[in-house]
Design a protein around this motif. Structure first.
Motif, PDB file in Angstrom:
ATOM      1  N   ILE A  79     -96.969 -50.371  -8.825  1.00  0.00           N
ATOM      2  CA  ILE A  79     -96.013 -49.327  -9.194  1.00  0.00           C
ATOM      3  C   ILE A  79     -95.035 -49.954 -10.170  1.00  0.00           C
ATOM      4  N   MET A  80     -95.064 -49.506 -11.397  1.00  0.00           N
ATOM      5  CA  MET A  80     -94.194 -50.068 -12.424  1.00  0.00           C
ATOM      6  C   MET A  80     -92.825 -49.391 -12.466  1.00  0.00           C
ATOM      7  N   LYS A  81     -92.786 -48.134 -12.045  1.00  0.00           N
ATOM      8  CA  LYS A  81     -91.536 -47.386 -12.155  1.00  0.00           C
ATOM      9  C   LYS A  81     -91.583 -46.204 -11.212  1.00  0.00           C
ATOM     10  N   MET A  82     -90.485 -45.946 -10.528  1.00  0.00           N
ATOM     11  CA  MET A  82     -90.330 -44.727  -9.739  1.00  0.00           C
ATOM     12  C   MET A  82     -88.846 -44.403  -9.723  1.00  0.00           C
ATOM     13  N   ARG A  83     -88.479 -43.510 -10.605  1.00  0.00           N
ATOM     14  CA  ARG A  83     -87.064 -43.240 -10.848  1.00  0.00           C
ATOM     15  C   ARG A  83     -86.395 -42.635  -9.620  1.00  0.00           C
ATOM     16  N   GLN A  84     -85.242 -43.197  -9.281  1.00  0.00           N
ATOM     17  CA  GLN A  84     -84.407 -42.694  -8.182  1.00  0.00           C
ATOM     18  C   GLN A  84     -85.190 -42.574  -6.874  1.00  0.00           C
ATOM     19  N   SER A  85     -86.021 -43.553  -6.626  1.00  0.00           N
ATOM     20  CA  SER A  85     -86.814 -43.533  -5.407  1.00  0.00           C
ATOM     21  C   SER A  85     -87.208 -44.960  -5.042  1.00  0.00           C
ATOM     22  N   LYS A  86     -87.284 -45.237  -3.754  1.00  0.00           N
ATOM     23  CA  LYS A  86     -87.715 -46.544  -3.299  1.00  0.00           C
ATOM     24  C   LYS A  86     -89.229 -46.678  -3.442  1.00  0.00           C
ATOM     25  N   TYR A  87     -89.680 -47.894  -3.692  1.00  0.00           N
ATOM     26  CA  TYR A  87     -91.112 -48.152  -3.736  1.00  0.00           C
ATOM     27  C   TYR A  87     -91.354 -49.648  -3.561  1.00  0.00           C
ATOM     28  N   ASP A  88     -92.575 -49.977  -3.194  1.00  0.00           N
ATOM     29  CA  ASP A  88     -92.983 -51.367  -3.011  1.00  0.00           C
ATOM     30  C   ASP A  88     -93.503 -51.886  -4.352  1.00  0.00           C
ATOM     31  N   PRO A  89     -92.825 -52.880  -4.964  1.00  0.00           N
ATOM     32  CA  PRO A  89     -93.233 -53.349  -6.284  1.00  0.00           C
ATOM     33  C   PRO A  89     -94.386 -54.357  -6.264  1.00  0.00           C
ATOM     34  N   SER A  90     -94.899 -54.701  -5.083  1.00  0.00           N
ATOM     35  CA  SER A  90     -95.950 -55.711  -5.007  1.00  0.00           C
ATOM     36  C   SER A  90     -97.259 -55.204  -5.612  1.00  0.00           C
ATOM     37  N   ILE A  91     -98.053 -56.139  -6.107  1.00  0.00           N
ATOM     38  CA  ILE A  91     -99.357 -55.819  -6.674  1.00  0.00           C
ATOM     39  C   ILE A  91    -100.389 -55.868  -5.556  1.00  0.00           C
ATOM     40  N   ARG A  92    -101.242 -54.862  -5.480  1.00  0.00           N
ATOM     41  CA  ARG A  92    -102.273 -54.808  -4.440  1.00  0.00           C
ATOM     42  C   ARG A  92    -103.665 -54.749  -5.063  1.00  0.00           C
ATOM     43  N   GLU A  93    -104.611 -55.352  -4.390  1.00  0.00           N
ATOM     44  CA  GLU A  93    -106.002 -55.185  -4.770  1.00  0.00           C
ATOM     45  C   GLU A  93    -106.500 -53.863  -4.192  1.00  0.00           C
ATOM     46  N   PHE A  94    -107.392 -53.195  -4.922  1.00  0.00           N
ATOM     47  CA  PHE A  94    -108.026 -52.000  -4.360  1.00  0.00           C
ATOM     48  C   PHE A  94    -109.484 -51.977  -4.763  1.00  0.00           C
ATOM     49  N   ARG A  95    -110.250 -51.232  -3.995  1.00  0.00           N
ATOM     50  CA  ARG A  95    -111.673 -51.098  -4.256  1.00  0.00           C
ATOM     51  C   ARG A  95    -112.071 -49.633  -4.261  1.00  0.00           C
ATOM     52  N   ILE A  96    -113.168 -49.359  -4.961  1.00  0.00           N
ATOM     53  CA  ILE A  96    -113.722 -48.013  -5.012  1.00  0.00           C
ATOM     54  C   ILE A  96    -115.029 -47.999  -4.252  1.00  0.00           C
ATOM     55  N   SER A  97    -115.097 -47.131  -3.253  1.00  0.00           N
ATOM     56  CA  SER A  97    -116.293 -47.017  -2.427  1.00  0.00           C
ATOM     57  C   SER A  97    -116.819 -45.599  -2.474  1.00  0.00           C
ATOM     58  N   ASP A  98    -117.846 -45.320  -1.693  1.00  0.00           N
ATOM     59  CA  ASP A  98    -118.406 -43.973  -1.658  1.00  0.00           C
ATOM     60  C   ASP A  98    -117.409 -42.940  -1.144  1.00  0.00           C
ATOM     61  N   SER A  99    -116.423 -43.379  -0.395  1.00  0.00           N
ATOM     62  CA  SER A  99    -115.439 -42.447   0.171  1.00  0.00           C
ATOM     63  C   SER A  99    -114.156 -42.386  -0.648  1.00  0.00           C
ATOM     64  N   GLY A 100    -114.128 -43.081  -1.774  1.00  0.00           N
ATOM     65  CA  GLY A 100    -112.952 -43.001  -2.620  1.00  0.00           C
ATOM     66  C   GLY A 100    -112.284 -44.329  -2.853  1.00  0.00           C
ATOM     67  N   LEU A 101    -110.971 -44.294  -2.947  1.00  0.00           N
ATOM     68  CA  LEU A 101    -110.171 -45.456  -3.319  1.00  0.00           C
ATOM     69  C   LEU A 101    -109.502 -46.044  -2.081  1.00  0.00           C
ATOM     70  N   ASP A 102    -109.600 -47.368  -1.922  1.00  0.00           N
ATOM     71  CA  ASP A 102    -109.059 -48.046  -0.746  1.00  0.00           C
ATOM     72  C   ASP A 102    -108.168 -49.191  -1.201  1.00  0.00           C
ATOM     73  N   VAL A 103    -106.867 -49.149  -0.853  1.00  0.00           N
ATOM     74  CA  VAL A 103    -105.896 -50.152  -1.266  1.00  0.00           C
ATOM     75  C   VAL A 103    -105.702 -51.158  -0.140  1.00  0.00           C
ATOM     76  N   ASP A 104    -105.603 -52.442  -0.504  1.00  0.00           N
ATOM     77  CA  ASP A 104    -105.417 -53.503   0.483  1.00  0.00           C
ATOM     78  C   ASP A 104    -104.064 -53.348   1.184  1.00  0.00           C
ATOM     79  N   ALA A 105    -104.015 -53.813   2.422  1.00  0.00           N
ATOM     80  CA  ALA A 105    -102.806 -53.652   3.228  1.00  0.00           C
ATOM     81  C   ALA A 105    -101.683 -54.567   2.780  1.00  0.00           C
TER      82      ALA A 105
END
Length: 514
Positions: A452-478
């Motif tokens: 997440i590079m930017k989220m105006r006037q809102s909290k967010y986690d700026p950490s970078i996460r690995e994610f994968r694409i599977s048959d059921s969609g997009l899955d982001v690492d915990a």
């Protein structure tokens, strides 16, 4: 008793039947006044005049179409039959076609004036179109005669309440001829090549007695006839939409989830309601899939959702949505999900904007996914105009409380620094939120990272996460552990970091022998 001596009667409008043109004029022409439509050959003047006549008689008026050209009426009408506005109903008692060419050539301008006066009274015309005004200039010895003709024409039409439209091929400077200065309104059609495309534009130079939308506006000629598309930013300026309560309240806005568990955690449950989110990424990083997750989450919550894209066919979208457990043939799904696909070669950006806004208003859309900025870039000739268009579109969507996801494609496939081009960086500044998807290559294998590079006037986690694409969609690492290992591996490709994550150890599993 009320004093009415200083009250004026309301202006009576004469709609042209060309919706965009009437929007430019804030309701249409003014009854009893004289207007000039000018443009080069092939710009559509004759189509415009006939289209207006057919609309006028269809709404109860009576019209005369007078030509000063050598073209036969039968041939002109044969051409008009190809358009939807043409009516097969008998025209004799409502629309009269008259040739004034022979009268002008043989008897002069005074005889033409008498012919017009006679026919307007005889036919009880409320609309008069004169096609080929340039012929008057070519057959008149002095400017004084032309001025007298225009004055007499104005008197005739004003006293009879007949609105007049003059059509001319004259395409030199504006306001350097009596026709330009003496008429009540001056409209200019242009048609010019831009690269390989023909761009048609109309401009209102003057319009007495009323405001109008200034500047150039696009138009097309298709089976419907002339279709004019006022610039989106000019419409927004004249018809502002107030901000919704959710955006003016001091309380935090609601959230729109993606239903991607760990991504939603990173953004406090979802993007803020009514906000704009840019999803940046190179081809194949999963931008479209993330947008479909967003729409799927809306369908499950029974929120009206809209897909608008350029490069995915309906068949491809159906297959990809099926992977997310959404069958667009299901009545319940189709009730809440609308799909609009558009050719990426569309020439007019205002057409695209109108398609989006018409569906948003009709369906009361709450979630919008626009898949691809490049489709809009291909439809516009000026980057400056692009910025104005996007700013207007985004403002309108926000004011309608529509939460929008927009994908922007980055050219660099494997650039870990992600330096955005200046044009994209400027567009990204118009949105509240930015999500970055990227590829990282490590030991001959590609990994995908999300941040997440930017989220105006809102909290967010700026950490970078690995994610994968599977048959059921997009899955982001915990956690960010695997992403840190991958990025550390870029900097220290000859060393093992020993980092592990719930998604596996990318370094130790892919590391080449020392």
């Amino acid at each position: 008793m009320t004093d009415t001596t200083n009250q004026t009667a309301p202006i009576e409008r004469v709609p042209s039947g060309i919706e965009g043109f009437d929007q430019l004029l804030h309701g249409g022409l003014i009854k009893g006044e004289t207007y000039l439509l000018m443009g080069p050959p092939g710009a559509g003047k004759t189509i415009f005049g006939n289209q207006m006549c057919f609309h006028h008689i269809a709404t109860g008026g009576r019209a005369i179409y007078l030509t000063l050209l050598a073209e036969m009426h039968s041939r002109m009408l044969a051409h008009m039959q190809t358009f939807d506005f043409f009516s097969e109903d008998p025209l004799a008692d409502k629309l009269t076609y008259i040739s004034g060419y022979a009268t002008l050539e043989q008897q002069g301008l005074d005889a033409l004036t008498k012919l017009i006066r006679k026919e307007v009274r005889k036919q009880r015309a409320t609309l008069l179109v004169i096609d080929g005004v340039l012929t008057i200039e070519q057959n008149t010895a002095s400017l004084r005669e032309r001025k007298e003709f225009l004055h007499a024409l104005s008197v005739t039409t004003e006293t009879s309440g007949c609105t007049t439209l003059l059509l001319t091929q004259y395409d030199r400077g504006v306001y350097d001829q009596p026709e330009h200065t003496m008429v009540d309104g001056l409209f200019h059609l242009t048609a010019q090549l831009h690269d390989w495309r023909l761009l048609r534009e109309i401009q209102i130079h003057k319009f007495r007695g009323s405001g109008f939308l200034e500047g150039r506006h696009s138009y097309i000629i298709d089976r419907h006839g002339i279709e004019i598309y006022p610039r989106a930013e000019s419409l927004m300026k004249t018809n502002p939409i107030p901000l919704p309560t959710s955006l003016t309240s001091i309380h935090p806005a609601g959230r729109m989830a993606f239903d991607v568990a760990r991504l939603d955690e990173m953004i406090e449950g979802g993007v803020p309601t009514g906000s704009m989110t840019a999803v940046l990424g190179a081809p194949g990083t999963g931008k479209t899939l993330l947008g479909l997750h967003f729409l799927g989450a809306g369908v499950r919550r029974q929120e009206q959702s809209l897909y608008f894209g350029f490069y995915e066919s309906p068949v491809q979208l159906k297959r990809r949505l099926a992977e997310l457990q959404l069958n667009i043939d299901d009545k319940e799904v189709s009730r809440y999900l609308e799909i609009l696909t558009q050719s990426p070669t569309e020439d007019i950006i205002d057409v695209l904007g109108e398609q989006i806004m018409a569906t948003v208003r009709k369906k009361k859309v709450k979630r919008l996914f626009i898949d691809g900025l490049s489709g809009f870039q291909n439809a516009i000739a000026s980057q400056e105009r692009m910025d104005l268009f996007l700013s207007s579109l985004f403002t309108t969507l926000r004011n309608l409380d529509v939460t929008t996801i927009w994908t922007i494609e980055l050219a660099d496939l494997l650039n870990p620094t992600i330096i955005m081009p200046a044009t994209i960086s400027k567009m990204a500044a118009l949105v509240e939120n930015i999500v970055l998807l990227r590829h990282v290559e490590l030991y001959s294998q590609l990994y995908r990272l999300i941040s997440i590079m930017k989220m105006r006037q809102s909290k967010y986690d700026p950490s970078i996460r690995e994610f994968r694409i599977s048959d059921s969609g997009l899955d982001v690492d915990a956690t960010f552990t695997s992403a840190e290992a991958i990025l550390s591996g870029i900097a220290h490709s000859g060393e093992s970091t020993g980092q592990e994550s719930a998604m596996g150890d990318p370094l130790t599993s892919q590391k080449e022998p020392q």
